[in-house]
Design a protein around this motif. Structure first.
Motif, PDB file in Angstrom:
ATOM      1  N   ARG A 101      21.228 -29.468 -40.817  1.00  0.00           N
ATOM      2  CA  ARG A 101      19.983 -30.227 -40.829  1.00  0.00           C
ATOM      3  C   ARG A 101      19.222 -30.038 -39.509  1.00  0.00           C
ATOM      4  N   GLY A 102      17.918 -29.745 -39.609  1.00  0.00           N
ATOM      5  CA  GLY A 102      17.061 -29.588 -38.445  1.00  0.00           C
ATOM      6  C   GLY A 102      16.982 -28.175 -37.904  1.00  0.00           C
ATOM      7  N   LYS A 103      17.814 -27.260 -38.407  1.00  0.00           N
ATOM      8  CA  LYS A 103      17.765 -25.881 -37.895  1.00  0.00           C
ATOM      9  C   LYS A 103      16.499 -25.193 -38.395  1.00  0.00           C
ATOM     10  N   ILE A 104      15.915 -24.338 -37.528  1.00  0.00           N
ATOM     11  CA  ILE A 104      14.676 -23.639 -37.865  1.00  0.00           C
ATOM     12  C   ILE A 104      14.961 -22.540 -38.883  1.00  0.00           C
ATOM     13  N   ILE A 105      14.191 -22.545 -39.957  1.00  0.00           N
ATOM     14  CA  ILE A 105      14.282 -21.489 -40.963  1.00  0.00           C
ATOM     15  C   ILE A 105      13.213 -20.428 -40.715  1.00  0.00           C
ATOM     16  N   VAL A 106      11.980 -20.890 -40.437  1.00  0.00           N
ATOM     17  CA  VAL A 106      10.860 -19.986 -40.152  1.00  0.00           C
ATOM     18  C   VAL A 106      10.006 -20.615 -39.058  1.00  0.00           C
ATOM     19  N   ARG A 175      11.822 -26.448 -40.765  1.00  0.00           N
ATOM     20  CA  ARG A 175      13.231 -26.762 -40.512  1.00  0.00           C
ATOM     21  C   ARG A 175      13.948 -27.176 -41.800  1.00  0.00           C
ATOM     22  N   ALA A 176      15.278 -27.097 -41.770  1.00  0.00           N
ATOM     23  CA  ALA A 176      16.108 -27.548 -42.896  1.00  0.00           C
ATOM     24  C   ALA A 176      16.048 -29.064 -42.990  1.00  0.00           C
ATOM     25  N   PRO A 177      15.681 -29.626 -44.138  1.00  0.00           N
ATOM     26  CA  PRO A 177      15.565 -31.088 -44.258  1.00  0.00           C
ATOM     27  C   PRO A 177      16.914 -31.795 -44.304  1.00  0.00           C
ATOM     28  N   PHE A 178      17.988 -31.051 -44.631  1.00  0.00           N
ATOM     29  CA  PHE A 178      19.343 -31.604 -44.677  1.00  0.00           C
ATOM     30  C   PHE A 178      20.323 -30.432 -44.625  1.00  0.00           C
TER      31      PHE A 178
END
Length: 375
Positions: A101-106, A175-178
Protein backbone atom coordinates in the motif's frame (compact mmCIF):
# COMPACT_ATOMS: atom_id res chain seq x y z
CA UNK A 1 -66.96 -125.20 -26.35
CA UNK A 2 -65.26 -127.70 -24.10
CA UNK A 3 -62.65 -128.18 -26.80
CA UNK A 4 -61.79 -124.34 -26.79
CA UNK A 5 -62.39 -123.69 -23.08
CA UNK A 6 -58.72 -123.65 -22.11
CA UNK A 7 -57.96 -121.19 -24.88
CA UNK A 8 -60.67 -118.80 -23.76
CA UNK A 9 -59.48 -118.88 -20.15
CA UNK A 10 -55.93 -118.08 -21.24
CA UNK A 11 -57.08 -115.23 -23.43
CA UNK A 12 -59.15 -113.78 -20.56
CA UNK A 13 -56.18 -113.92 -18.22
CA UNK A 14 -53.94 -112.15 -20.79
CA UNK A 15 -56.55 -109.43 -21.33
CA UNK A 16 -56.87 -108.89 -17.57
CA UNK A 17 -53.08 -108.57 -17.18
CA UNK A 18 -52.89 -106.05 -20.03
CA UNK A 19 -55.68 -103.95 -18.54
CA UNK A 20 -54.01 -103.99 -15.11
CA UNK A 21 -50.64 -102.88 -16.56
CA UNK A 22 -52.35 -100.12 -18.54
CA UNK A 23 -54.09 -98.75 -15.47
CA UNK A 24 -50.77 -98.57 -13.58
CA UNK A 25 -49.09 -96.71 -16.42
CA UNK A 26 -51.92 -94.14 -16.43
CA UNK A 27 -51.59 -93.55 -12.71
CA UNK A 28 -47.79 -93.13 -13.10
CA UNK A 29 -48.29 -90.56 -15.87
CA UNK A 30 -50.81 -88.65 -13.77
CA UNK A 31 -48.50 -88.66 -10.73
CA UNK A 32 -45.55 -87.59 -12.88
CA UNK A 33 -47.62 -84.82 -14.43
CA UNK A 34 -48.74 -83.69 -10.97
CA UNK A 35 -45.17 -83.70 -9.69
CA UNK A 36 -43.93 -81.68 -12.67
CA UNK A 37 -46.77 -79.20 -12.21
CA UNK A 38 -45.94 -78.80 -8.51
CA UNK A 39 -42.25 -78.27 -9.33
CA UNK A 40 -43.18 -75.71 -11.97
CA UNK A 41 -45.40 -73.84 -9.49
CA UNK A 42 -42.67 -73.90 -6.89
CA UNK A 43 -40.12 -72.66 -9.41
CA UNK A 44 -42.48 -69.84 -10.38
CA UNK A 45 -42.93 -68.84 -6.74
CA UNK A 46 -39.19 -68.84 -6.19
CA UNK A 47 -38.64 -66.78 -9.32
CA UNK A 48 -41.23 -64.23 -8.23
CA UNK A 49 -39.62 -63.88 -4.80
CA UNK A 50 -35.94 -63.01 -5.37
CA UNK A 51 -33.42 -63.33 -2.57
CA UNK A 52 -31.42 -60.16 -1.74
CA UNK A 53 -28.74 -59.46 0.80
CA UNK A 54 -29.65 -56.78 3.32
CA UNK A 55 -28.17 -54.90 6.26
CA UNK A 56 -30.28 -53.41 9.04
CA UNK A 57 -28.78 -50.31 10.63
CA UNK A 58 -29.80 -47.30 12.69
CA UNK A 59 -29.36 -43.65 11.77
CA UNK A 60 -26.81 -41.44 13.53
CA UNK A 61 -26.78 -37.73 14.30
CA UNK A 62 -24.52 -35.86 11.83
CA UNK A 63 -24.14 -32.29 10.69
CA UNK A 64 -25.36 -31.82 7.15
CA UNK A 65 -22.94 -30.13 4.78
CA UNK A 66 -24.07 -27.85 1.96
CA UNK A 67 -21.83 -28.57 -1.03
CA UNK A 68 -21.95 -26.20 -4.02
CA UNK A 69 -19.63 -25.36 -6.89
CA UNK A 70 -18.19 -21.87 -7.16
CA UNK A 71 -15.16 -19.89 -8.28
CA UNK A 72 -12.38 -17.92 -6.64
CA UNK A 73 -11.81 -14.19 -7.13
CA UNK A 74 -9.79 -11.38 -5.54
CA UNK A 75 -11.50 -9.55 -2.69
CA UNK A 76 -11.24 -6.24 -4.58
CA UNK A 77 -10.46 -5.12 -8.13
CA UNK A 78 -9.93 -1.41 -8.84
CA UNK A 79 -9.14 0.54 -11.99
CA UNK A 80 -6.59 3.31 -11.34
CA UNK A 81 -6.95 6.45 -13.48
CA UNK A 82 -4.94 9.62 -13.91
CA UNK A 83 -6.13 12.52 -11.72
CA UNK A 84 -4.03 15.15 -13.52
CA UNK A 85 -2.38 15.69 -16.90
CA UNK A 86 1.22 14.78 -17.60
CA UNK A 87 3.77 12.53 -19.26
CA UNK A 88 4.83 9.22 -17.71
CA UNK A 89 8.44 9.46 -16.55
CA UNK A 90 8.68 6.52 -14.11
CA UNK A 91 7.16 3.03 -13.75
CA UNK A 92 7.38 1.56 -10.26
CA UNK A 93 5.86 -1.93 -10.73
CA UNK A 94 5.63 -4.52 -13.43
CA UNK A 95 2.53 -6.55 -14.24
CA UNK A 96 1.87 -9.34 -11.77
CA UNK A 97 4.15 -7.84 -9.12
CA UNK A 98 3.15 -7.77 -5.47
CA UNK A 99 2.83 -4.16 -4.34
CA UNK A 100 2.44 -2.76 -0.83
CA UNK A 101 0.00 0.00 0.00
CA UNK A 102 1.26 3.48 -0.97
CA UNK A 103 4.00 2.29 -3.35
CA UNK A 104 4.32 4.30 -6.58
CA UNK A 105 3.05 2.50 -9.66
CA UNK A 106 3.44 5.36 -12.16
CA UNK A 107 4.92 8.89 -11.82
CA UNK A 108 4.13 11.82 -14.12
CA UNK A 109 6.45 14.74 -14.87
CA UNK A 110 6.32 17.74 -12.50
CA UNK A 111 5.98 20.39 -15.18
CA UNK A 112 5.24 23.69 -13.35
CA UNK A 113 3.55 22.11 -10.33
CA UNK A 114 6.18 23.13 -7.75
CA UNK A 115 6.25 26.69 -9.09
CA UNK A 116 2.46 26.97 -8.81
CA UNK A 117 2.65 25.57 -5.30
CA UNK A 118 5.22 28.22 -4.27
CA UNK A 119 3.09 30.95 -5.83
CA UNK A 120 0.02 29.73 -3.94
CA UNK A 121 1.92 29.69 -0.65
CA UNK A 122 3.13 33.26 -1.20
CA UNK A 123 -0.38 34.43 -2.07
CA UNK A 124 -1.75 32.91 1.13
CA UNK A 125 0.85 34.74 3.22
CA UNK A 126 0.00 38.03 1.50
CA UNK A 127 -3.73 37.56 2.11
CA UNK A 128 -3.11 36.67 5.75
CA UNK A 129 -1.21 39.97 6.29
CA UNK A 130 -3.91 41.97 4.54
CA UNK A 131 -6.61 40.29 6.62
CA UNK A 132 -4.77 40.96 9.88
CA UNK A 133 -4.32 44.64 8.97
CA UNK A 134 -7.99 45.13 8.16
CA UNK A 135 -9.02 43.45 11.39
CA UNK A 136 -6.87 45.94 13.30
CA UNK A 137 -8.23 48.90 11.35
CA UNK A 138 -11.75 47.65 11.84
CA UNK A 139 -11.34 47.90 15.60
CA UNK A 140 -10.36 51.60 15.12
CA UNK A 141 -13.32 52.14 12.78
CA UNK A 142 -11.08 52.90 9.80
CA UNK A 143 -12.36 49.91 7.76
CA UNK A 144 -15.94 48.97 7.09
CA UNK A 145 -17.39 45.52 7.64
CA UNK A 146 -17.64 45.01 3.89
CA UNK A 147 -13.92 45.67 3.43
CA UNK A 148 -13.10 43.23 6.22
CA UNK A 149 -15.23 40.50 4.64
CA UNK A 150 -13.54 41.14 1.32
CA UNK A 151 -10.19 40.43 2.96
CA UNK A 152 -11.61 37.22 4.42
CA UNK A 153 -12.84 36.09 0.98
CA UNK A 154 -9.48 36.80 -0.65
CA UNK A 155 -7.69 34.83 2.05
CA UNK A 156 -9.99 31.81 1.62
CA UNK A 157 -9.54 31.92 -2.16
CA UNK A 158 -5.77 31.90 -1.71
CA UNK A 159 -5.98 28.93 0.63
CA UNK A 160 -8.15 27.03 -1.88
CA UNK A 161 -5.62 27.66 -4.61
CA UNK A 162 -2.86 26.39 -2.32
CA UNK A 163 -4.87 23.19 -1.70
CA UNK A 164 -5.34 22.63 -5.43
CA UNK A 165 -1.64 23.15 -6.10
CA UNK A 166 -0.71 20.72 -3.30
CA UNK A 167 -3.14 18.05 -4.55
CA UNK A 168 -2.00 18.46 -8.14
CA UNK A 169 1.58 17.87 -7.07
CA UNK A 170 0.51 14.73 -5.25
CA UNK A 171 -1.53 13.49 -8.22
CA UNK A 172 1.63 13.15 -10.29
CA UNK A 173 2.28 9.93 -8.32
CA UNK A 174 -0.21 7.09 -8.92
CA UNK A 175 0.08 4.87 -5.83
CA UNK A 176 -1.28 1.46 -4.76
CA UNK A 177 -4.49 2.06 -2.76
CA UNK A 178 -3.91 -1.13 -0.71
CA UNK A 179 -1.62 -4.12 -0.57
CA UNK A 180 -2.13 -6.37 -3.56
CA UNK A 181 -0.90 -7.16 -7.05
CA UNK A 182 -0.69 -5.20 -10.29
CA UNK A 183 -2.96 -7.07 -12.69
CA UNK A 184 -2.37 -4.83 -15.73
CA UNK A 185 -0.72 -1.53 -16.67
CA UNK A 186 -2.00 0.49 -19.64
CA UNK A 187 0.83 3.04 -19.95
CA UNK A 188 4.58 3.05 -20.49
CA UNK A 189 7.31 5.65 -20.02
CA UNK A 190 6.77 8.48 -22.50
CA UNK A 191 2.99 8.15 -22.74
CA UNK A 192 1.00 11.34 -22.18
CA UNK A 193 -2.14 10.94 -20.11
CA UNK A 194 -5.01 13.25 -19.34
CA UNK A 195 -7.22 13.38 -16.31
CA UNK A 196 -9.46 10.29 -16.28
CA UNK A 197 -7.29 8.14 -18.57
CA UNK A 198 -6.84 4.52 -17.31
CA UNK A 199 -3.46 3.80 -15.76
CA UNK A 200 -3.57 0.30 -14.25
CA UNK A 201 -5.78 -2.51 -12.95
CA UNK A 202 -5.01 -3.40 -9.33
CA UNK A 203 -6.32 -6.40 -7.34
CA UNK A 204 -6.42 -7.28 -3.67
CA UNK A 205 -5.08 -10.84 -3.73
CA UNK A 206 -4.20 -10.77 -0.03
CA UNK A 207 -7.79 -11.94 0.51
CA UNK A 208 -9.44 -14.51 -1.77
CA UNK A 209 -13.21 -14.83 -2.09
CA UNK A 210 -15.02 -18.03 -3.11
CA UNK A 211 -18.38 -17.11 -4.66
CA UNK A 212 -21.25 -19.57 -5.18
CA UNK A 213 -25.05 -19.68 -5.38
CA UNK A 214 -27.23 -21.19 -2.66
CA UNK A 215 -30.61 -22.77 -3.30
CA UNK A 216 -33.72 -21.42 -1.58
CA UNK A 217 -33.73 -24.44 0.75
CA UNK A 218 -30.08 -24.06 1.83
CA UNK A 219 -29.95 -20.26 2.14
CA UNK A 220 -31.81 -20.28 5.47
CA UNK A 221 -29.03 -22.31 7.08
CA UNK A 222 -26.17 -19.92 6.18
CA UNK A 223 -25.30 -16.71 8.04
CA UNK A 224 -22.57 -14.08 7.89
CA UNK A 225 -19.48 -14.96 10.00
CA UNK A 226 -20.21 -18.72 9.80
CA UNK A 227 -17.12 -20.88 9.30
CA UNK A 228 -16.79 -22.91 6.09
CA UNK A 229 -14.19 -24.50 3.85
CA UNK A 230 -13.51 -24.84 0.14
CA UNK A 231 -11.63 -27.36 -1.95
CA UNK A 232 -9.77 -25.66 -4.79
CA UNK A 233 -9.17 -27.13 -8.23
CA UNK A 234 -5.55 -27.70 -7.20
CA UNK A 235 -6.70 -30.07 -4.44
CA UNK A 236 -5.98 -27.67 -1.60
CA UNK A 237 -8.55 -27.28 1.19
CA UNK A 238 -8.80 -23.79 2.66
CA UNK A 239 -10.86 -22.42 5.54
CA UNK A 240 -12.49 -19.04 6.05
CA UNK A 241 -15.64 -17.21 7.09
CA UNK A 242 -18.83 -16.28 5.26
CA UNK A 243 -18.62 -12.55 4.57
CA UNK A 244 -21.77 -12.08 2.49
CA UNK A 245 -25.14 -13.73 1.90
CA UNK A 246 -27.43 -12.04 -0.62
CA UNK A 247 -30.64 -10.77 1.02
CA UNK A 248 -32.59 -11.13 -2.25
CA UNK A 249 -32.56 -14.07 -4.68
CA UNK A 250 -31.47 -13.74 -8.27
CA UNK A 251 -34.57 -13.32 -10.45
CA UNK A 252 -33.34 -15.70 -13.15
CA UNK A 253 -32.05 -18.59 -11.03
CA UNK A 254 -33.86 -18.03 -7.70
CA UNK A 255 -30.57 -18.59 -5.89
CA UNK A 256 -28.74 -16.53 -3.27
CA UNK A 257 -25.14 -15.47 -3.77
CA UNK A 258 -22.76 -16.36 -0.94
CA UNK A 259 -19.10 -15.39 -0.48
CA UNK A 260 -16.43 -17.14 1.58
CA UNK A 261 -13.49 -14.94 2.61
CA UNK A 262 -10.07 -16.65 2.80
CA UNK A 263 -6.87 -15.10 4.14
CA UNK A 264 -4.05 -15.14 1.55
CA UNK A 265 -1.42 -12.82 2.98
CA UNK A 266 1.42 -14.92 1.57
CA UNK A 267 -0.10 -14.76 -1.92
CA UNK A 268 0.20 -18.51 -2.54
CA UNK A 269 -3.42 -18.95 -3.69
CA UNK A 270 -4.39 -17.95 -7.22
CA UNK A 271 -7.73 -16.34 -7.95
CA UNK A 272 -10.00 -17.05 -10.88
CA UNK A 273 -10.22 -20.85 -10.58
CA UNK A 274 -13.02 -23.24 -9.67
CA UNK A 275 -13.73 -24.44 -6.15
CA UNK A 276 -16.15 -26.61 -4.19
CA UNK A 277 -17.66 -24.73 -1.28
CA UNK A 278 -18.67 -26.77 1.78
CA UNK A 279 -20.77 -25.03 4.45
CA UNK A 280 -21.90 -26.78 7.67
CA UNK A 281 -25.68 -26.70 8.08
CA UNK A 282 -28.19 -28.23 10.52
CA UNK A 283 -27.83 -31.57 12.32
CA UNK A 284 -29.87 -34.46 10.89
CA UNK A 285 -30.32 -38.22 11.33
CA UNK A 286 -28.46 -40.02 8.55
CA UNK A 287 -27.19 -43.46 7.54
CA UNK A 288 -23.58 -44.04 6.45
CA UNK A 289 -23.41 -46.09 3.24
CA UNK A 290 -20.98 -46.94 0.49
CA UNK A 291 -21.55 -44.89 -2.69
CA UNK A 292 -21.77 -48.20 -4.60
CA UNK A 293 -25.18 -48.83 -3.01
CA UNK A 294 -26.69 -45.80 -4.75
CA UNK A 295 -28.91 -46.56 -7.72
CA UNK A 296 -31.29 -44.80 -10.12
CA UNK A 297 -35.05 -45.01 -10.37
CA UNK A 298 -37.11 -44.70 -13.57
CA UNK A 299 -37.20 -40.91 -13.24
CA UNK A 300 -33.40 -40.68 -12.96
CA UNK A 301 -33.34 -39.87 -9.24
CA UNK A 302 -30.39 -41.13 -7.21
CA UNK A 303 -31.30 -43.15 -4.14
CA UNK A 304 -31.14 -46.50 -2.33
CA UNK A 305 -33.46 -49.49 -2.14
CA UNK A 306 -34.69 -50.77 1.21
CA UNK A 307 -37.02 -53.54 2.35
CA UNK A 308 -40.05 -52.32 4.28
CA UNK A 309 -42.00 -54.13 7.02
CA UNK A 310 -44.11 -55.96 4.41
CA UNK A 311 -41.05 -57.43 2.70
CA UNK A 312 -41.44 -55.16 -0.32
CA UNK A 313 -38.73 -53.19 -2.07
CA UNK A 314 -38.99 -49.44 -1.54
CA UNK A 315 -36.89 -46.82 -3.36
CA UNK A 316 -35.85 -43.81 -1.26
CA UNK A 317 -34.44 -40.71 -2.97
CA UNK A 318 -30.99 -39.94 -1.58
CA UNK A 319 -30.54 -36.74 0.41
CA UNK A 320 -26.76 -36.65 0.79
CA UNK A 321 -26.14 -34.92 4.11
CA UNK A 322 -22.37 -35.43 4.20
CA UNK A 323 -19.63 -36.95 2.05
CA UNK A 324 -16.41 -38.30 3.50
CA UNK A 325 -13.67 -40.82 2.79
CA UNK A 326 -15.69 -43.40 4.76
CA UNK A 327 -18.75 -43.09 2.51
CA UNK A 328 -21.83 -40.93 2.16
CA UNK A 329 -24.37 -40.04 4.84
CA UNK A 330 -27.95 -40.20 3.60
CA UNK A 331 -30.85 -38.42 5.31
CA UNK A 332 -34.53 -39.12 4.70
CA UNK A 333 -34.43 -42.86 5.43
CA UNK A 334 -36.32 -44.45 8.35
CA UNK A 335 -34.51 -44.25 11.69
CA UNK A 336 -33.95 -48.02 11.46
CA UNK A 337 -33.71 -49.18 7.83
CA UNK A 338 -33.17 -52.54 6.14
CA UNK A 339 -30.95 -51.57 3.22
CA UNK A 340 -30.40 -53.87 0.22
CA UNK A 341 -26.64 -54.28 -0.22
CA UNK A 342 -26.53 -57.02 -2.89
CA UNK A 343 -29.09 -57.56 -5.65
CA UNK A 344 -30.67 -54.10 -5.70
CA UNK A 345 -30.17 -53.95 -9.45
CA UNK A 346 -32.36 -57.00 -10.07
CA UNK A 347 -35.43 -56.02 -8.06
CA UNK A 348 -37.95 -53.30 -8.83
CA UNK A 349 -39.85 -50.97 -6.56
CA UNK A 350 -42.76 -52.79 -4.91
CA UNK A 351 -41.45 -56.31 -5.54
CA UNK A 352 -41.68 -58.88 -2.73
CA UNK A 353 -38.22 -60.25 -1.89
CA UNK A 354 -36.61 -62.76 0.43
CA UNK A 355 -34.18 -60.65 2.56
CA UNK A 356 -31.06 -62.45 3.76
CA UNK A 357 -29.08 -60.65 6.44
CA UNK A 358 -25.38 -60.12 5.82
CA UNK A 359 -24.42 -61.75 9.11
CA UNK A 360 -26.27 -64.94 8.11
CA UNK A 361 -24.34 -65.07 4.83
CA UNK A 362 -21.05 -64.54 6.64
CA UNK A 363 -21.90 -67.32 9.12
CA UNK A 364 -22.77 -69.75 6.32
CA UNK A 365 -19.51 -68.97 4.52
CA UNK A 366 -17.54 -69.49 7.72
CA UNK A 367 -19.25 -72.90 8.37
CA UNK A 368 -18.57 -74.03 4.81
CA UNK A 369 -14.93 -73.00 5.09
CA UNK A 370 -14.66 -74.92 8.37
CA UNK A 371 -16.16 -78.09 6.81
CA UNK A 372 -13.70 -77.85 3.91
CA UNK A 373 -10.76 -77.65 6.30
CA UNK A 374 -12.08 -80.65 8.29
CA UNK A 375 -12.19 -82.80 5.11
Amino acid sequence: MNRYKSWLVSAGIIIAIVLWLASGQLRSDEEKSGTESALANESTNLASKNAVRVRTQSAEQVQRTITINGNTAPARIVELSAETDGRVVFVGAERGASVERGKIIVRLDERDRKARLSQAEATVKQREVEHAARVKLKSDSYVSEAQLQEAVALLEAAKAELTRATLDLGYMNVRAPFGGALQARMVEIGDFVKRGDPIASFVDNRTIVVSANLSEFDARHVNVDDSAEAELATGETVHGRIRYVAPVADEATRTFKVELEIDNQDGTLRAGGTAELRIPAEEVLAHRLSPSLLTLDDAGNVGVKIVNADGEVEFVVADIALSSNDGVWLAGLPRTATIITVGQGYVSNGAVVDPIAENEVNTAVAIKAGDAEAE
